[in-house]
Design a protein around this motif. Structure first.
Motif, PDB file in Angstrom:
ATOM      1  N   ASP A  84       3.942   3.731  -7.334  1.00  0.00           N
ATOM      2  CA  ASP A  84       2.445   3.943  -6.070  1.00  0.00           C
ATOM      3  C   ASP A  84       0.956   4.056  -7.125  1.00  0.00           C
ATOM      4  O   ASP A  84       0.712   3.931  -8.279  1.00  0.00           O
ATOM      5  CB  ASP A  84       2.452   5.396  -5.934  1.00  0.00           C
ATOM      6  CG  ASP A  84       1.537   6.076  -4.277  1.00  0.00           C
ATOM      7  OD1 ASP A  84       0.516   5.375  -3.613  1.00  0.00           O
ATOM      8  OD2 ASP A  84       1.833   7.163  -3.946  1.00  0.00           O
ATOM      9  N   ARG A  85      -0.291   4.453  -6.335  1.00  0.00           N
ATOM     10  CA  ARG A  85      -1.545   4.027  -6.983  1.00  0.00           C
ATOM     11  C   ARG A  85      -1.385   5.067  -8.310  1.00  0.00           C
ATOM     12  O   ARG A  85      -2.868   5.011  -9.209  1.00  0.00           O
ATOM     13  CB  ARG A  85      -2.557   5.030  -5.996  1.00  0.00           C
ATOM     14  CG  ARG A  85      -3.122   4.288  -4.445  1.00  0.00           C
ATOM     15  CD  ARG A  85      -3.794   4.351  -3.644  1.00  0.00           C
ATOM     16  NE  ARG A  85      -3.224   5.831  -3.312  1.00  0.00           N
ATOM     17  CZ  ARG A  85      -2.703   5.935  -1.866  1.00  0.00           C
ATOM     18  NH1 ARG A  85      -4.390   5.487  -1.638  1.00  0.00           N
ATOM     19  NH2 ARG A  85      -2.192   6.634  -0.925  1.00  0.00           N
ATOM     20  N   ARG A 106       0.886   0.000  -5.520  1.00  0.00           N
ATOM     21  CA  ARG A 106      -0.370   0.126  -4.821  1.00  0.00           C
ATOM     22  C   ARG A 106      -1.845   0.227  -5.685  1.00  0.00           C
ATOM     23  O   ARG A 106      -1.660   1.183  -6.224  1.00  0.00           O
ATOM     24  CB  ARG A 106       0.235   0.805  -3.633  1.00  0.00           C
ATOM     25  CG  ARG A 106      -1.044   1.723  -2.520  1.00  0.00           C
ATOM     26  CD  ARG A 106      -0.108   2.355  -1.580  1.00  0.00           C
ATOM     27  NE  ARG A 106      -1.466   2.660  -0.647  1.00  0.00           N
ATOM     28  CZ  ARG A 106      -1.282   3.539   0.203  1.00  0.00           C
ATOM     29  NH1 ARG A 106      -0.343   4.294   0.958  1.00  0.00           N
ATOM     30  NH2 ARG A 106      -2.133   3.602   1.751  1.00  0.00           N
ATOM     31  N   MET A 187      -3.740  -0.986   3.205  1.00  0.00           N
ATOM     32  CA  MET A 187      -2.787  -0.895   1.718  1.00  0.00           C
ATOM     33  C   MET A 187      -3.001  -2.273   1.392  1.00  0.00           C
ATOM     34  O   MET A 187      -3.006  -3.646   1.663  1.00  0.00           O
ATOM     35  CB  MET A 187      -2.008  -0.860   2.732  1.00  0.00           C
ATOM     36  CG  MET A 187      -0.444  -0.739   1.739  1.00  0.00           C
ATOM     37  SD  MET A 187       0.629  -0.470   2.246  1.00  0.00           S
ATOM     38  CE  MET A 187       1.422   1.075   3.030  1.00  0.00           C
ATOM     39  N   LEU A 189      -1.787  -4.129  -2.756  1.00  0.00           N
ATOM     40  CA  LEU A 189      -0.537  -3.909  -2.840  1.00  0.00           C
ATOM     41  C   LEU A 189      -1.363  -4.851  -3.960  1.00  0.00           C
ATOM     42  O   LEU A 189      -1.557  -5.764  -4.178  1.00  0.00           O
ATOM     43  CB  LEU A 189       0.759  -4.303  -2.752  1.00  0.00           C
ATOM     44  CG  LEU A 189       0.605  -3.279  -1.787  1.00  0.00           C
ATOM     45  CD1 LEU A 189       2.260  -4.245  -0.873  1.00  0.00           C
ATOM     46  CD2 LEU A 189       1.409  -2.091  -1.700  1.00  0.00           C
ATOM     47  N   TYR A 207       5.853  -6.906   1.168  1.00  0.00           N
ATOM     48  CA  TYR A 207       6.127  -5.500   1.662  1.00  0.00           C
ATOM     49  C   TYR A 207       6.856  -4.631   1.579  1.00  0.00           C
ATOM     50  O   TYR A 207       6.967  -3.045   2.006  1.00  0.00           O
ATOM     51  CB  TYR A 207       5.018  -5.881   3.201  1.00  0.00           C
ATOM     52  CG  TYR A 207       5.118  -4.327   3.520  1.00  0.00           C
ATOM     53  CD1 TYR A 207       4.001  -3.269   3.613  1.00  0.00           C
ATOM     54  CD2 TYR A 207       6.247  -4.820   4.997  1.00  0.00           C
ATOM     55  CE1 TYR A 207       4.396  -2.290   5.017  1.00  0.00           C
ATOM     56  CE2 TYR A 207       6.352  -3.356   5.806  1.00  0.00           C
ATOM     57  CZ  TYR A 207       5.447  -2.353   5.669  1.00  0.00           C
ATOM     58  OH  TYR A 207       5.860  -1.141   6.996  1.00  0.00           O
ATOM     59  N   TYR A 210       7.495  -2.841  -1.340  1.00  0.00           N
ATOM     60  CA  TYR A 210       6.829  -1.252  -1.421  1.00  0.00           C
ATOM     61  C   TYR A 210       7.717  -0.517  -0.630  1.00  0.00           C
ATOM     62  O   TYR A 210       7.578   1.119  -0.847  1.00  0.00           O
ATOM     63  CB  TYR A 210       5.605  -1.950  -1.701  1.00  0.00           C
ATOM     64  CG  TYR A 210       4.880   0.162  -1.383  1.00  0.00           C
ATOM     65  CD1 TYR A 210       4.077  -0.121  -2.860  1.00  0.00           C
ATOM     66  CD2 TYR A 210       3.702   0.034  -0.372  1.00  0.00           C
ATOM     67  CE1 TYR A 210       3.413   1.117  -2.978  1.00  0.00           C
ATOM     68  CE2 TYR A 210       3.437   1.482  -0.781  1.00  0.00           C
ATOM     69  CZ  TYR A 210       3.166   2.418  -1.846  1.00  0.00           C
ATOM     70  OH  TYR A 210       2.545   3.215  -2.119  1.00  0.00           O
TER      71      TYR A 210
END
Length: 322
Positions: A84-85, A106, A187, A189, A207, A210
């Motif tokens: 994640d971020r 992300r 979103m 990525l 996708y 993720y």
């Protein structure tokens, strides 16, 4: 792990409560799980408790890099590192590149990148990733579900596309995959996996990789709900870490031995039929079903555990350093 009322617990630090979106006292966890596309039950690879107060000279990034090194020692560079971020960080990108590992991350909305034109030339001048994403063509459309609160939500149509960008911190051209339709902001990525923007299968694969991470998050929810991990009542820092380690051992046994063992397939199917887990309608994970049966078994022998506890020295767990 948040402990808002446990003022006497050792090495409490300020942490962010992801459920409430607020800051409070507790401990950070760095968790690594693994799954395969289409698999419903992730496996735990690492779960480390971290306290800034206990280690003022060590950052959570240092802890995460140390864990990544241990994962690399065991598994090499197989698989795709998906995060994640929080991991949208130059240190992690550099680590993945240095170890020749594939990643899907992300991206934070404040990141800036360089544009790459159709001939592969890097254009000068950093551009907001939001600008790049909004201007990205998303020719591929598909229906998808969102994993939220332990279950897949209603299907919705989203659009997806990709474009090449230049990531300055690693001096590499990578691919930005953009998914529009989940909210007001797309979103985004970043991946170093080769993607042909005209090939729908290529773009959708990123996708799907993720999306598998969303199911891994269910593991964290599973630990907190089924094992009451936030209900730790030890005061000593070493004891607190040991409790988390014992929970890891128990979950690893349940996942690898009971959850996946071919020899126990018949028993596992029986457990599914007879179990009535609390979260049955919200999460169909086999782990919840196994936990409900294990609870029933242990409930009947809890008196024996109380006897054993009286016979053991109270400080024995302080001698462990897991």
């Amino acid at each position: 792990i948040t402990k808002p009322y446990a003022q006497s617990m050792e090495n409490l630090s300020t942490v962010r409560d992801g459920d409430k979106g607020t800051l409070g006292l507790g401990y950070n966890q760095v968790v690594v799980t693994a799954t395969e596309l289409g698999d419903e039950n992730p496996s735990i690879l690492a779960n480390s408790l971290f306290s800034k107060k206990a280690n003022p000279d060590v950052t959570s990034t240092d802890v995460a890099i140390d864990i990544l090194n241990k994962i690399t020692e065991v598994y090499g560079n197989q698989g795709v590192r998906t995060q994640d971020r929080y991991f949208d960080n130059k240190h992690f990108y550099r680590y993945f590149i240095a170890h020749n590992q594939s990643f899907v991350t992300r991206v934070k909305v404040n990141r800036k990148l360089l544009r790459v034109n159709s001939s592969g030339k890097v254009l000068p001048g950093k551009v907001s990733i939001l600008t790049l994403a909004k201007n990205c063509r998303t020719p591929h459309k598909f229906l998808t579900k969102i994993w939220e609160n332990g279950k897949w939500q209603e299907r919705k149509q989203v659009r997806i596309g990709s474009r090449k960008v230049f990531l300055p911190c690693i001096n590499r051209i990578v691919t930005l995959v953009v998914i529009k339709g989940f909210g007001t902001k797309p979103m985004m990525l970043l991946t170093n996996i080769d993607v042909n923007p005209r090939n729908e299968t290529d773009v959708l694969k990123i996708y799907r990789i993720y999306r598998a991470r969303w199911k891994c998050e269910e593991w964290i929810r599973y630990i907190k709900t089924e094992y009451n991990l936030e209900d730790i009542r030890a005061l000593n820092w070493l004891s607190i870490k040991n409790i988390v380690s014992f929970v890891n051992f128990a979950v690893t046994f349940i996942v690898r031995r009971l959850g996946y063992s071919p020899q126990l397939r018949i028993s596992r199917e029986k457990i599914k039929r007879i179990s009535k887990p609390i979260y049955f309608e919200k999460a169909k994970m086999t782990l919840y079903m196994l936990s409900s049966v294990i609870k029933e078994v242990l409930k009947n022998i809890s008196a024996k555990f109380r006897e054993l506890r009286k016979e053991m020295e109270s400080d024995i767990q302080l001698e462990l350093d897991l």
